[in-house]
Write a protein that holds these residues in place. Structure first.
Motif: not given
Length: 128
Positions: A7-17, A97-100, A121-128
């Motif tokens: 868990s914890g994924g999301g959409s962020v801008q470049p440089g984000g956390s 992202y997956y953990c195992a 898994g959890t989706q991480v999207t980094v985009s402006s």
């Protein structure tokens, strides 16, 4: 059988956390006996690639070269969780992202996943 939930994924801008969490669920799901790895499936990748891992000892950690200095893995056995803190995110970090649990975690290498099955898994999207 160990069952992990990401868990914890999301959409962020470049440089984000973002901070990803990996928790065990169900009977026999304690993470403490295992080295845990984080993997990701990028849009252009055909296979999951290893990103990071943490040893049972909580001392040894591995990071893929592209994430060194930006990502930090940690574990909290009391909360039965492993975390991946991701800072200074880049568009190329986009993926699922997956953990195992893995066979072993060394400073310069990560062992193979113990099981052939993966969580959602959890989706991480980094985009402006």
């Amino acid at each position: 059988q160990l069952h992990l939930v990401e868990s914890g994924g999301g959409s962020v801008q470049p440089g984000g956390s973002l901070r990803l969490s990996c928790t065990g669920s169900g009977f026999g799901s304690a993470l403490s006996p295992y080295a845990i790895g984080w993997f990701r499936q990028t849009p252009s990748g055909q296979e999951r690639e290893a990103v990071s891992c943490i040893a049972v000892s909580d001392i040894t950690r591995f990071y893929q070269d592209s994430v060194k200095g930006r990502f930090a893995i940690s574990r909290d056995n009391a909360k039965n969780a492993v975390y991946l803190q991701m800072n200074s995110l880049k568009p190329e970090d986009t993926g699922v992202y997956y953990c195992a649990p893995v066979e072993k975690c060394m400073m310069f290498a990560i062992g193979s996943p113990i099981s052939s099955s993966w969580g959602q898994g959890t989706q991480v999207t980094v985009s402006s």
